[in-house]
Motif scaffolding. Sequence first.
Motif, PDB file in Angstrom:
ATOM      1  N   TRP A 158       0.875  -1.422  -0.171  1.00 34.22           N
ATOM      2  CA  TRP A 158       0.056  -0.041  -0.099  1.00 34.22           C
ATOM      3  C   TRP A 158       0.889   1.287   0.105  1.00 34.22           C
ATOM      4  O   TRP A 158       0.416   2.097  -0.813  1.00 34.22           O
ATOM      5  N   TYR A 159       1.802   1.467   0.689  1.00 34.75           N
ATOM      6  CA  TYR A 159       2.751   2.566   0.798  1.00 34.75           C
ATOM      7  C   TYR A 159       3.188   2.713  -0.576  1.00 34.75           C
ATOM      8  O   TYR A 159       2.988   3.864  -1.304  1.00 34.75           O
ATOM      9  N   ARG A 160       4.200   1.795  -1.242  1.00 32.65           N
ATOM     10  CA  ARG A 160       4.852   1.822  -2.523  1.00 32.65           C
ATOM     11  C   ARG A 160       3.774   1.928  -3.793  1.00 32.65           C
ATOM     12  O   ARG A 160       4.027   2.837  -4.450  1.00 32.65           O
ATOM     13  N   MET A 161       2.925   1.073  -3.252  1.00 30.31           N
ATOM     14  CA  MET A 161       1.723   1.567  -4.457  1.00 30.31           C
ATOM     15  C   MET A 161       1.175   2.777  -4.659  1.00 30.31           C
ATOM     16  O   MET A 161       0.906   3.298  -5.566  1.00 30.31           O
ATOM     17  N   LEU A 162       0.767   3.646  -3.302  1.00 24.67           N
ATOM     18  CA  LEU A 162       0.375   4.887  -3.293  1.00 24.67           C
ATOM     19  C   LEU A 162       1.603   5.796  -4.108  1.00 24.67           C
ATOM     20  O   LEU A 162       1.146   6.778  -4.772  1.00 24.67           O
ATOM     21  N   SER A 170      -1.126   6.844 -12.209  1.00 27.44           N
ATOM     22  CA  SER A 170      -1.819   5.767 -12.719  1.00 27.44           C
ATOM     23  C   SER A 170      -3.016   5.398 -11.884  1.00 27.44           C
ATOM     24  O   SER A 170      -2.908   5.262 -10.617  1.00 27.44           O
ATOM     25  N   SER A 171      -4.249   5.241 -12.394  1.00 32.64           N
ATOM     26  CA  SER A 171      -5.381   4.932 -12.033  1.00 32.64           C
ATOM     27  C   SER A 171      -5.404   3.446 -11.445  1.00 32.64           C
ATOM     28  O   SER A 171      -5.751   3.109 -10.400  1.00 32.64           O
ATOM     29  N   LEU A 172      -4.500   2.612 -12.281  1.00 29.12           N
ATOM     30  CA  LEU A 172      -4.592   1.103 -11.917  1.00 29.12           C
ATOM     31  C   LEU A 172      -3.890   0.985 -10.441  1.00 29.12           C
ATOM     32  O   LEU A 172      -4.280   0.296  -9.469  1.00 29.12           O
ATOM     33  N   ARG A 173      -2.778   1.757 -10.175  1.00 31.76           N
ATOM     34  CA  ARG A 173      -2.050   1.558  -8.913  1.00 31.76           C
ATOM     35  C   ARG A 173      -2.978   2.274  -8.042  1.00 31.76           C
ATOM     36  O   ARG A 173      -2.681   1.830  -6.981  1.00 31.76           O
ATOM     37  N   TYR A 174      -3.557   3.247  -8.121  1.00 32.87           N
ATOM     38  CA  TYR A 174      -4.508   4.057  -7.157  1.00 32.87           C
ATOM     39  C   TYR A 174      -5.588   2.903  -6.693  1.00 32.87           C
ATOM     40  O   TYR A 174      -5.944   2.905  -5.613  1.00 32.87           O
ATOM     41  N   MET A 175      -6.029   2.058  -7.808  1.00 36.34           N
ATOM     42  CA  MET A 175      -6.990   1.064  -7.421  1.00 36.34           C
ATOM     43  C   MET A 175      -6.491   0.088  -6.581  1.00 36.34           C
ATOM     44  O   MET A 175      -6.975  -0.573  -5.372  1.00 36.34           O
ATOM     45  N   LEU A 176      -5.294  -0.391  -6.684  1.00 36.83           N
ATOM     46  CA  LEU A 176      -4.661  -1.585  -6.019  1.00 36.83           C
ATOM     47  C   LEU A 176      -4.182  -0.959  -4.521  1.00 36.83           C
ATOM     48  O   LEU A 176      -4.549  -1.524  -3.616  1.00 36.83           O
ATOM     49  N   PHE A 177      -3.940   0.537  -4.680  1.00 35.70           N
ATOM     50  CA  PHE A 177      -3.651   0.748  -3.130  1.00 35.70           C
ATOM     51  C   PHE A 177      -4.999   0.990  -2.316  1.00 35.70           C
ATOM     52  O   PHE A 177      -4.908   0.552  -1.315  1.00 35.70           O
ATOM     53  N   PHE A 178      -6.030   1.445  -2.933  1.00 39.41           N
ATOM     54  CA  PHE A 178      -7.224   1.437  -1.976  1.00 39.41           C
ATOM     55  C   PHE A 178      -7.845  -0.178  -1.603  1.00 39.41           C
ATOM     56  O   PHE A 178      -7.988  -0.345  -0.537  1.00 39.41           O
ATOM     57  N   PHE A 179      -7.360  -1.049  -2.427  1.00 47.88           N
ATOM     58  CA  PHE A 179      -7.761  -2.305  -1.954  1.00 47.88           C
ATOM     59  C   PHE A 179      -6.692  -2.826  -0.991  1.00 47.88           C
ATOM     60  O   PHE A 179      -7.408  -3.406   0.169  1.00 47.88           O
ATOM     61  N   LEU A 237      -6.815   9.092   6.389  1.00 44.57           N
ATOM     62  CA  LEU A 237      -5.796   9.128   5.218  1.00 44.57           C
ATOM     63  C   LEU A 237      -6.528   8.686   3.997  1.00 44.57           C
ATOM     64  O   LEU A 237      -6.352   9.229   2.703  1.00 44.57           O
ATOM     65  N   ILE A 238      -7.377   7.420   3.953  1.00 47.45           N
ATOM     66  CA  ILE A 238      -7.824   6.886   2.794  1.00 47.45           C
ATOM     67  C   ILE A 238      -8.956   7.746   2.286  1.00 47.45           C
ATOM     68  O   ILE A 238      -9.272   7.934   1.039  1.00 47.45           O
ATOM     69  N   MET A 239      -9.526   8.646   3.132  1.00 50.62           N
ATOM     70  CA  MET A 239     -10.513   9.693   2.692  1.00 50.62           C
ATOM     71  C   MET A 239      -9.901  10.776   2.133  1.00 50.62           C
ATOM     72  O   MET A 239     -10.328  11.303   0.862  1.00 50.62           O
ATOM     73  N   GLN A 240      -8.751  11.275   2.599  1.00 53.99           N
ATOM     74  CA  GLN A 240      -7.969  12.454   2.004  1.00 53.99           C
ATOM     75  C   GLN A 240      -7.355  11.932   0.589  1.00 53.99           C
ATOM     76  O   GLN A 240      -7.440  12.570  -0.322  1.00 53.99           O
ATOM     77  N   ILE A 241      -6.563  10.726   0.571  1.00 61.44           N
ATOM     78  CA  ILE A 241      -6.315  10.088  -0.697  1.00 61.44           C
ATOM     79  C   ILE A 241      -7.396  10.005  -1.767  1.00 61.44           C
ATOM     80  O   ILE A 241      -7.146  10.035  -2.929  1.00 61.44           O
ATOM     81  N   HIS A 242      -8.378   9.648  -1.444  1.00 57.44           N
ATOM     82  CA  HIS A 242      -9.664   9.401  -2.305  1.00 57.44           C
ATOM     83  C   HIS A 242      -9.940  10.644  -3.009  1.00 57.44           C
ATOM     84  O   HIS A 242     -10.309  10.872  -4.136  1.00 57.44           O
ATOM     85  N   THR A 244      -8.032  13.069  -3.253  1.00 58.59           N
ATOM     86  CA  THR A 244      -6.684  13.489  -4.229  1.00 58.59           C
ATOM     87  C   THR A 244      -7.053  12.562  -5.656  1.00 58.59           C
ATOM     88  O   THR A 244      -6.820  12.970  -6.905  1.00 58.59           O
ATOM     89  N   TYR A 245      -7.388  11.296  -5.462  1.00 57.80           N
ATOM     90  CA  TYR A 245      -7.624  10.333  -6.599  1.00 57.80           C
ATOM     91  C   TYR A 245      -8.985  11.058  -7.389  1.00 57.80           C
ATOM     92  O   TYR A 245      -8.762  10.946  -8.781  1.00 57.80           O
ATOM     93  N   ARG A 246      -9.950  11.691  -6.942  1.00 52.63           N
ATOM     94  CA  ARG A 246     -10.875  12.368  -7.639  1.00 52.63           C
ATOM     95  C   ARG A 246     -10.342  13.561  -8.498  1.00 52.63           C
ATOM     96  O   ARG A 246     -10.977  14.006  -9.704  1.00 52.63           O
ATOM     97  N   THR A 247      -9.565  14.404  -7.582  1.00 52.96           N
ATOM     98  CA  THR A 247      -9.231  15.854  -8.254  1.00 52.96           C
ATOM     99  C   THR A 247      -8.529  15.352  -9.455  1.00 52.96           C
ATOM    100  O   THR A 247      -8.171  16.547 -10.247  1.00 52.96           O
ATOM    101  N   THR A 248      -7.765  14.488  -9.353  1.00 51.94           N
ATOM    102  CA  THR A 248      -6.498  14.278 -10.467  1.00 51.94           C
ATOM    103  C   THR A 248      -7.393  13.687 -11.655  1.00 51.94           C
ATOM    104  O   THR A 248      -6.349  13.381 -12.622  1.00 51.94           O
ATOM    105  N   GLY A 249      -8.287  13.197 -11.794  1.00 52.57           N
ATOM    106  CA  GLY A 249      -9.238  12.922 -13.089  1.00 52.57           C
ATOM    107  C   GLY A 249      -8.834  11.306 -13.207  1.00 52.57           C
ATOM    108  O   GLY A 249      -9.225  10.766 -14.022  1.00 52.57           O
TER     109      GLY A 249
END
Length: 259
Positions: A158-162, A170-179, A237-242, A244-249
């Motif tokens: 999760w840390y290296r993935m983020l 990378s959207s795919l890496r974001y998804m893996l991070f959330f998982f 943190l997961i709420m804050q990162i989400h 960021t995930y939304r604002t970066t498209g």
Amino acid sequence: SNQQTLFISSGINAEYGNSQPPKQYGNEENMHKQKLVEDEFRKREEDLERRERQLREEQKRLEDARVYGDRVPNFPPIPAFFPCTPCVYHNIDFDIAPEHQLTVRRAFYHWQFTVFCYLFNFVVCFGMICALGTKAGSAFGLSLLYAGLFIPLSFLTWYRMLYNAVRTDSSLRYMLFFFFYGWHIVVVGIGALGVGGGGVAGWITAFKTMEENKALGVLGIIVSLAWCANCLIAVYLIMQIHKTYRTTGQSMEKASGEF
């Protein structure tokens, strides 16, 4: 008399009628100065274009190095005399865009706090087996397994993935991070409960240990508080990162395309 008049008239025409107007030296000098100014301006313009081109090439080179370049591993920071060497390159200031550095840095601090929780949990379980004997053996063995397994896995999953998701957008890496981060929240939440013999000195284990050894019980309560804090930090943190995930498209569609 007429001949004299004709002679004078012919002389005047010879002197003035065929003469050329004087050269305009002032105009030629101004034109020469103007040409020099234009040449100087052209040289400066070419020099500015050359510098701008060099800056673009340097910026592209740095961007390529940030994304694709061969970077010398520097993490974890291991002394030179150790037989092991660092495994990955880690440099938030260089790899991560300034607007996302705070988020990634907070995640890194959270990972460090997670390392502390696993190690502190191991120390308390080691104290339990020393004070309570073999009945705490399973807790000690599992705590050792958790520390040896989940510390590197938490960094990689999760840390290296983020880190790489933000670095490469990378959207795919974001998804893996959330998982994987979601699973981390579940694991530390269960750890905070401290089911007996589960290898985690959570609330249940702490209060049971308090009956036999108050010092270890207090340490168990401290570990429980650490696991609770870890879980709450992870949720924040997961709420804050989400966001960021939304604002970066980023999106599921992009993730599936990358996959």
